[in-house]
Design an enzyme around this catalytic site. Structure first.
Site, mmCIF file in Angstrom:
data_model
loop_
_atom_site.group_PDB
_atom_site.id
_atom_site.type_symbol
_atom_site.label_atom_id
_atom_site.label_comp_id
_atom_site.label_asym_id
_atom_site.label_seq_id
_atom_site.Cartn_x
_atom_site.Cartn_y
_atom_site.Cartn_z
ATOM 1 N N ASN A 222 50.698 -10.793 46.349
ATOM 2 C CA ASN A 222 50.466 -10.263 45.191
ATOM 3 C C ASN A 222 51.479 -9.109 44.461
ATOM 4 O O ASN A 222 51.570 -8.074 43.907
ATOM 5 C CB ASN A 222 48.764 -9.989 44.974
ATOM 6 C CG ASN A 222 49.062 -10.504 44.581
ATOM 7 O OD1 ASN A 222 48.782 -11.663 43.716
ATOM 8 N ND2 ASN A 222 47.279 -10.483 44.493
ATOM 9 N N HIS A 255 39.027 -6.807 40.708
ATOM 10 C CA HIS A 255 39.117 -7.872 42.133
ATOM 11 C C HIS A 255 38.156 -8.450 41.263
ATOM 12 O O HIS A 255 37.466 -9.587 41.854
ATOM 13 C CB HIS A 255 39.219 -7.547 43.174
ATOM 14 C CG HIS A 255 40.632 -7.611 43.915
ATOM 15 N ND1 HIS A 255 41.164 -7.021 44.169
ATOM 16 C CD2 HIS A 255 41.351 -9.486 44.134
ATOM 17 C CE1 HIS A 255 42.753 -7.243 44.394
ATOM 18 N NE2 HIS A 255 42.347 -8.888 44.824
#
Length: 360
Positions: A222, A255
């Site tokens: 990421n 998240h």
């Protein structure tokens, strides 16, 4: 999720522009830094912000890209000259392999089995080993999703910049802003130079799987989100002592609200502490008869702890996480704690020996 990153990142971009304009004394800055300030200057309207926020490229899956990158995509001619076909193929060529491996892993070791009563009747060794195939399946799934999201960018030309500007993931060009400015005034030169899509490069599967340290593995995963966290959280947080922990907390919160995210990402600083001690003892010099052996032993423990963390990320709910970790007697954390204790003792003993020899 991506909308949050875009809008918060945009606020910091506007703030950076404001601060660079407010600061009149730029005498201490190099010419490249002045050119960079000019190249990154933005002044978006409400309509511009709406278009950036809801642009279909990356709106759901990413990768994260700055408002400046979006403006350059619309106004600069780089997308017309970049080889998007080669850029897309280079990213896409391994996706079928990831898909086959994902389906094979899911068929043989489904995550749902780890929550069944039958699973907890298996041997401790099998239950503990089960973190490895599930982390493997998770990686294949993420590789597929992130690589495909990169391909959406390359096919429209978003993130294309001249290679000589040395673009970085998430950031865009980092050098030679004056040359890029001169290039725009020469139509013929635009077709003669190389372009790349490093700006939207968000995942490096080979590096994530085969690099030997935990810290380096984080940099391959990421990548554009790592840039956002580094620039907007880590570097801006006033306390150096707590900035890593706060960065991990913000990452967990981004998240979602499931406890699994906080358990997984929140234990990363513990792994980094252990790794730093191990690295200082055995890998710092980068040489020695058994250096490569020690390096790959470290890789094994790095992958092991990532797998141990990932099971919490996948199970999500606190009751399922505790049920699994209790069934394996929290062996992963116990192992890390013992390694940490032994390594610190080793460092203290080495330091004591060095002091004694110096005194002598």
């Amino acid at each position: 999720m991506m909308l949050t990153l875009k809008l918060v990142g945009l606020a910091f971009e506007v703030n950076t522009t404001y601060n660079s304009q407010k600061k009149r004394d730029n005498s201490e800055k190099s010419q490249n830094e002045k050119d960079e300030d000019e190249a990154n200057r933005i002044d978006p309207t409400c309509v511009d912000i709406f278009h950036y926020a809801f642009n279909y490229v990356g709106v759901l899956t990413g990768p994260y890209y700055r408002y400046r990158t979006f403006v350059d995509f619309l106004n600069l001619p780089f997308a017309e000259h970049a080889d998007w076909k080669r850029g897309t193929f280079d990213k896409l060529k391994f996706v079928p392999l990831y898909a086959v491996l994902f389906l094979w892993g899911t068929y043989n070791w489904p995550l749902s089995y780890a929550t069944s009563d039958e699973f907890h009747e298996r041997s401790w060794l099998y239950r503990y080993w089960y973190i490895w195939p599930n982390f493997f399946i998770f990686r294949m799934r993420i590789y597929i999703g992130l690589v495909l999201s990169e391909c959406v960018c390359t096919m429209v030309g978003l993130g294309a910049y001249p290679t000589f500007t040395k673009p970085k993931s998430g950031q865009g060009p980092s050098e030679n802003f004056d040359q890029m400015k001169k290039l725009l005034s020469s139509e013929g030169e635009l077709t003669k130079i190389d372009y790349d899509f490093e700006t939207i490069h968000n995942i490096n599967p080979y590096g994530a799987d085969f690099c030997t340290t935990y810290r380096e593995a984080m940099k391959h995963w990421n990548i554009c989100i790592q840039y956002w966290l580094a620039v907007n959280v880590y570097k801006r947080f006033p306390s150096k002592k707590y900035r890593t922990a706060v960065t991990m907390l913000i990452s967990s919160f981004w998240h979602g609200v499931y406890m699994g995210y906080y358990v997984c990402i929140g234990t990363a600083p513990l792994a980094l502490i252990v790794e730093d001690v191990y690295y200082k003892l055995y890998l710092k010099d980068g040489k020695g008869k058994y250096f490569k052996v020690l390096e790959w032993i470290h890789w094994f423990f790095r992958m092991h702890f990532l797998s141990y963390q990932a099971i919490a990320f996948l199970l999500l709910e606190v009751n399922l996480i505790l049920h699994y970790y209790n069934s394996v007697y929290h062996a992963g954390l116990v192992l890390v704690r013992n390694l940490l204790f032994k390594r610190f003792v080793g460092i203290m003993m080495c330091s004591a020996v060095e002091r004694e020899s110096t005194d002598y």
